[in-house]
Design an enzyme around this catalytic site. Structure first.
Site, short mmCIF file in Angstrom:
data_model
loop_
_atom_site.label_atom_id
_atom_site.label_comp_id
_atom_site.label_asym_id
_atom_site.label_seq_id
_atom_site.Cartn_x
_atom_site.Cartn_y
_atom_site.Cartn_z
N HIS A 25 -22.36 17.55 -7.10
CA HIS A 25 -22.13 16.25 -7.12
C HIS A 25 -20.92 16.12 -6.30
CE1 HIS A 25 -21.90 12.15 -8.95
NE2 HIS A 25 -20.39 12.40 -8.85
N ASN A 65 -27.25 21.17 -9.97
CA ASN A 65 -27.13 19.77 -8.86
C ASN A 65 -25.63 19.98 -8.50
OD1 ASN A 65 -27.41 17.17 -8.06
ND2 ASN A 65 -25.92 16.34 -9.40
N LEU A 117 -31.74 11.96 -5.86
CA LEU A 117 -31.16 10.81 -6.27
C LEU A 117 -31.82 10.24 -7.52
CD1 LEU A 117 -29.87 9.07 -2.79
CD2 LEU A 117 -28.73 10.61 -4.29
N ASP A 177 -25.25 13.66 -14.44
CA ASP A 177 -24.07 14.47 -14.25
C ASP A 177 -22.99 14.77 -15.56
OD1 ASP A 177 -24.53 13.90 -11.42
OD2 ASP A 177 -23.43 11.93 -11.84
N GLY A 210 -30.47 15.78 3.98
CA GLY A 210 -30.72 17.12 3.74
C GLY A 210 -29.88 18.13 4.51
N SER A 211 -28.32 17.82 4.71
CA SER A 211 -27.73 18.84 5.42
C SER A 211 -27.54 19.86 4.24
CB SER A 211 -26.42 18.23 5.89
OG SER A 211 -25.37 17.64 4.80
C1 GAR Z 1 -24.03 15.27 -1.00
O1 GAR Z 1 -22.72 14.93 -0.55
C2 GAR Z 1 -24.43 15.27 -2.55
O2 GAR Z 1 -23.11 15.87 -3.10
C3 GAR Z 1 -24.55 13.89 -2.74
O3 GAR Z 1 -25.48 13.72 -1.65
C4 GAR Z 1 -25.05 14.08 -0.58
C5 GAR Z 1 -26.22 14.62 0.02
O4 GAR Z 1 -25.99 15.11 1.49
N1 GAR Z 1 -25.29 13.94 -4.22
C6 GAR Z 1 -25.00 12.91 -5.08
O5 GAR Z 1 -24.46 11.92 -4.79
C7 GAR Z 1 -25.81 12.94 -6.32
N2 GAR Z 1 -25.18 12.33 -7.14
P1 GAR Z 1 -27.42 15.79 2.06
O6 GAR Z 1 -28.57 15.07 2.00
O7 GAR Z 1 -26.69 15.69 3.64
O8 GAR Z 1 -27.08 17.24 1.73
#
Ligand code: GAR
Length: 186
Positions: A103, A101, A84, A144, A12-13
């Protein structure tokens, strides 16, 4: 004030960064964080920012419970920030052009089912890519594949590990994701 709802599954950053960004905005505000993971760190982050949270199971996502909650809120924008699960067509149909979204790669490369988080960075590393980046796109019924809104590339010629690539992607997301959201709700 436009209403933004976030969906996240883990750390969740991005979600926290977006919440904080919009605390100083008169354009929009984050009104809720939705997660399919009861133990996700994003829930603590949301609570510490005093943003309401809503957790749900995969079947609640696909069988109407989440849609019901969203219809109560009537968000102007739904943001998948590290979410996800596949987003159901039933929700996409009710919020046309209102679901986006992020990616962590330059789509159409390194997208699709199973391509998330570290898996993406590992694949990018193994293919000896010279650059990678982020893609912010509308969500449609295929993983995507929705229309692109924004892309930003970064050189990874000096990166030796997936973790180093992840850090570069994280920096891009922190800088650009809130601004892109802002431009969409203006
Ligand atoms: C992020 O880098 C986002 O781009 C990726 O998950 C990470 C979540 O980080 N999303 C995907 O890979 C979706 N296909 P976070 O939970 O620290 O925000």
């Amino acid at each position: 004030m436009k209403k933004i709802v976030l969906f996240a599954s883990g750390n969740g950053s991005n979600a926290e960064n977006i919440i904080i960004h919009f605390k100083n905005s008169n354009q929009g505000t984050v009104v809720g964080v939705f997660s399919n993971n009861l133990h996700a760190k994003v829930l603590d982050r949301a609570k510490s920012q005093a943003v309401p949270t809503f957790t749900f199971t995969k079947s609640e996502l696909n069988e109407g419970k989440v849609l019901e909650e969203l219809q109560k809120i009537q968000p102007d924008l739904i943001v998948l920030a590290g979410f996800l699960l596949k987003f159901p067509e039933s929700i996409i149909a009710k919020f046309p052009d209102k679901i986006i979204n992020v990616h962590p790669a330059l789509l159409p490369k390194y997208g699709g089912k199973g391509m998330y988080g570290r898996h993406v960075h590992q694949a990018v590393l193994e293919n000896n890519e010279k650059e990678t980046g982020i893609t912010i796109h509308f969500v449609n019924e295929h993983y995507d594949e929705g229309e692109f809104i924004f892309q930003k590339a970064v050189s990874i010629e000096n990166c030796q590990s997936a973790d180093e690539i992840a850090l570069k992607i994280h920096e891009l997301e922190m800088e650009h994701f809130p601004k892109v959201i802002e431009s969409l709700i203006e």
